[in-house]
Design a protein around this motif. Structure first.
Motif, PDB file in Angstrom:
ATOM      1  N   TYR A   1       0.847  -1.188   0.000  1.00 42.51           N
ATOM      2  CA  TYR A   1       0.000   0.000   0.000  1.00 42.51           C
ATOM      3  C   TYR A   1       0.882   1.237   0.000  1.00 42.51           C
ATOM      4  O   TYR A   1       2.083   1.158   0.258  1.00 42.51           O
ATOM      5  CB  TYR A   1      -0.967   0.025   1.197  1.00 42.51           C
ATOM      6  N   LYS A   2       0.283   2.379  -0.302  1.00 39.00           N
ATOM      7  CA  LYS A   2       0.984   3.658  -0.236  1.00 39.00           C
ATOM      8  C   LYS A   2       0.585   4.336   1.068  1.00 39.00           C
ATOM      9  O   LYS A   2      -0.549   4.791   1.211  1.00 39.00           O
ATOM     10  CB  LYS A   2       0.629   4.531  -1.445  1.00 39.00           C
ATOM     11  N   HIS A   3       1.515   4.395   2.002  1.00 40.70           N
ATOM     12  CA  HIS A   3       1.171   4.898   3.330  1.00 40.70           C
ATOM     13  C   HIS A   3       0.713   6.347   3.274  1.00 40.70           C
ATOM     14  O   HIS A   3      -0.164   6.757   4.049  1.00 40.70           O
ATOM     15  CB  HIS A   3       2.364   4.778   4.281  1.00 40.70           C
ATOM     16  N   ALA A   4       1.285   7.122   2.392  1.00 39.56           N
ATOM     17  CA  ALA A   4       0.927   8.540   2.304  1.00 39.56           C
ATOM     18  C   ALA A   4      -0.538   8.742   1.938  1.00 39.56           C
ATOM     19  O   ALA A   4      -1.105   9.808   2.217  1.00 39.56           O
ATOM     20  CB  ALA A   4       1.825   9.241   1.283  1.00 39.56           C
ATOM     21  N   LEU A   5      -1.148   7.740   1.317  1.00 40.35           N
ATOM     22  CA  LEU A   5      -2.541   7.852   0.885  1.00 40.35           C
ATOM     23  C   LEU A   5      -3.488   7.007   1.739  1.00 40.35           C
ATOM     24  O   LEU A   5      -4.678   6.932   1.448  1.00 40.35           O
ATOM     25  CB  LEU A   5      -2.662   7.427  -0.589  1.00 40.35           C
ATOM     26  N   LEU A   6      -2.966   6.385   2.795  1.00 44.14           N
ATOM     27  CA  LEU A   6      -3.766   5.468   3.592  1.00 44.14           C
ATOM     28  C   LEU A   6      -4.581   6.207   4.655  1.00 44.14           C
ATOM     29  O   LEU A   6      -4.071   7.068   5.354  1.00 44.14           O
ATOM     30  CB  LEU A   6      -2.844   4.450   4.278  1.00 44.14           C
ATOM     31  N   THR A   7      -5.860   5.862   4.756  1.00 42.79           N
ATOM     32  CA  THR A   7      -6.742   6.460   5.750  1.00 42.79           C
ATOM     33  C   THR A   7      -6.703   5.647   7.037  1.00 42.79           C
ATOM     34  O   THR A   7      -6.094   4.577   7.104  1.00 42.79           O
ATOM     35  CB  THR A   7      -8.178   6.499   5.230  1.00 42.79           C
ATOM     36  N   THR A   8      -7.397   6.145   8.064  1.00 46.29           N
ATOM     37  CA  THR A   8      -7.513   5.382   9.311  1.00 46.29           C
ATOM     38  C   THR A   8      -8.172   4.039   9.064  1.00 46.29           C
ATOM     39  O   THR A   8      -7.746   3.012   9.615  1.00 46.29           O
ATOM     40  CB  THR A   8      -8.332   6.173  10.343  1.00 46.29           C
ATOM     41  N   ALA A   9      -9.187   4.012   8.207  1.00 47.69           N
ATOM     42  CA  ALA A   9      -9.838   2.746   7.862  1.00 47.69           C
ATOM     43  C   ALA A   9      -8.853   1.799   7.190  1.00 47.69           C
ATOM     44  O   ALA A   9      -8.817   0.601   7.472  1.00 47.69           O
ATOM     45  CB  ALA A   9     -11.037   2.999   6.950  1.00 47.69           C
ATOM     46  N   GLY A  10      -8.042   2.336   6.292  1.00 48.91           N
ATOM     47  CA  GLY A  10      -7.052   1.515   5.609  1.00 48.91           C
ATOM     48  C   GLY A  10      -6.028   0.956   6.570  1.00 48.91           C
ATOM     49  O   GLY A  10      -5.629  -0.212   6.471  1.00 48.91           O
ATOM     50  N   LEU A  11      -5.610   1.769   7.511  1.00 47.10           N
ATOM     51  CA  LEU A  11      -4.645   1.328   8.514  1.00 47.10           C
ATOM     52  C   LEU A  11      -5.209   0.172   9.331  1.00 47.10           C
ATOM     53  O   LEU A  11      -4.518  -0.823   9.590  1.00 47.10           O
ATOM     54  CB  LEU A  11      -4.290   2.505   9.422  1.00 47.10           C
ATOM     55  N   GLN A  12      -6.462   0.274   9.716  1.00 46.42           N
ATOM     56  CA  GLN A  12      -7.077  -0.786  10.515  1.00 46.42           C
ATOM     57  C   GLN A  12      -7.244  -2.068   9.707  1.00 46.42           C
ATOM     58  O   GLN A  12      -7.032  -3.172  10.219  1.00 46.42           O
ATOM     59  CB  GLN A  12      -8.423  -0.301  11.058  1.00 46.42           C
ATOM     60  N   LEU A  13      -7.606  -1.936   8.432  1.00 41.83           N
ATOM     61  CA  LEU A  13      -7.748  -3.126   7.600  1.00 41.83           C
ATOM     62  C   LEU A  13      -6.398  -3.793   7.365  1.00 41.83           C
ATOM     63  O   LEU A  13      -6.293  -5.025   7.352  1.00 41.83           O
ATOM     64  CB  LEU A  13      -8.408  -2.776   6.264  1.00 41.83           C
ATOM     65  N   VAL A  14      -5.359  -3.002   7.179  1.00 47.80           N
ATOM     66  CA  VAL A  14      -4.014  -3.551   7.015  1.00 47.80           C
ATOM     67  C   VAL A  14      -3.653  -4.428   8.215  1.00 47.80           C
ATOM     68  O   VAL A  14      -3.118  -5.532   8.067  1.00 47.80           O
ATOM     69  CB  VAL A  14      -2.976  -2.428   6.832  1.00 47.80           C
ATOM     70  N   ASN A  15      -3.953  -3.952   9.414  1.00 50.04           N
ATOM     71  CA  ASN A  15      -3.662  -4.735  10.619  1.00 50.04           C
ATOM     72  C   ASN A  15      -4.425  -6.059  10.620  1.00 50.04           C
ATOM     73  O   ASN A  15      -3.896  -7.099  11.021  1.00 50.04           O
ATOM     74  CB  ASN A  15      -3.997  -3.925  11.867  1.00 50.04           C
TER      75      ASN A  15
END
Length: 293
Positions: free
Chosen positions: A264-278
């Motif tokens: 993923y591109k961290h610079a474009l990642l939202t809070t939702a994206g961060l949680q899904l990544v986990n």
């Protein structure tokens, strides 16, 4: 020995430059001037005494040290941002575009995503399945937010974690085609890592082959193998009861290990994206068994 502390702001600038392809765009997102971002990159290189990136014309290229640091930087930023989101009670919302590979078992990943959605009613998820090569290209074009895919030989600057998987040869339990010459293969289209490994293994064993069946979907390959149209390379998660594992005794040498990556591109990642990544990392860790490399 004096420990070196890597400042989060320098790592964030480094990853943002990678994700956005240059200092100017990164400066806009980070709300800094372009010279300030360039100075941050120099400070990071001076701190590590390593050259991290170079420009070939206008194209940004990571050095080998830069590629290695990028993986660590993304993990450190994920942990930092996860802690901040937790303590500040930031809620997940919005739409996430996820790419999953048809050339790898995805059922357990879809279950993890389904569990994630049930717990977060303000998040919508759009899932796109395709060959790893194709969905990774879409990530590069910002058409997807998070991708799980097979790693090819080429470097990928958006890699966060990688897991190893041992593919196996699979044939029909009822319609034995293992002794046919040339070996009939059921394969994904050109560009698939499993396809490349099958060709390489048979070439090393001096066996001729032909592609008897091609389908981009794993379900199509499973059906073709089950009815005896050909043999293929799968993971044990996608081996069906009416298939049999083929070994070197059957004339099928071991296949090269594959690596599964999370991108993923961290610079474009939202809070939702961060949680899904986990959630995806936890699911992949469970599926992999031993500690990931």
């Amino acid at each position: 020995m004096n420990e070196i502390n890597l400042p989060i702001d320098l790592l964030r600038a480094f990853v943002t430059v990678i994700d956005l392809g240059g200092h100017t765009r990164a400066a806009e997102v980070l709300n800094r001037s372009q010279p300030a971002v360039s100075l941050q990159m120099k400070r990071l290189e001076d701190l590590l005494e390593k050259k991290l990136m170079v420009f070939e014309g206008r194209l940004l290229k990571l050095t080998e040290d830069g590629e290695a640091l990028a993986v660590y930087a993304r993990q450190l930023l994920r942990l930092n941002d996860e802690a901040v989101a937790k303590l500040l009670a930031r809620h997940a919302h919005g739409t996430l575009r996820i790419g999953l590979p048809t050339d790898f078992a995805v059922a357990f990943l879809q279950e993890a995503i389904s569990d994630f959605i049930r717990e977060r009613h303000l998040v919508d998820v759009e899932i796109v399945c395709g060959l790893s090569r194709d969905i990774l290209d879409r990530l590069h074009r910002n058409e997807l937010d998070i991708v799980v895919g097979l790693l090819g030989a080429e470097a990928n600057p958006y890699l966060v974690r990688a897991w190893e998987e041992q593919p196996i040869w699979a044939g029909s339990r009822l319609n034995d085609v293992r002794r046919l010459q040339p070996v009939p293969l059921a394969a994904h289209p050109e560009g698939c890592e499993y396809r490349r490994r099958m060709f390489a293994a048979l070439r090393s064993a001096g066996r001729a082959w032909r592609v008897a069946y091609t389908n981009p979907e794993i379900g199509g390959l499973q059906k073709a193998v089950s009815v005896g149209l050909g043999v293929t390379a799968l993971t044990r998660k996608t081996l069906l009861p009416d298939m049999v594992v083929l070994t070197a005794e059957d004339g099928f040498p071991p296949l090269e290990t594959i690596r599964i990556g999370l991108f993923y591109k961290h610079a474009l990642l939202t809070t939702a994206g961060l949680q899904l990544v986990n959630c995806l990392i936890a699911s992949l860790d469970d599926a992999a068994g031993p500690a990931p490399r």
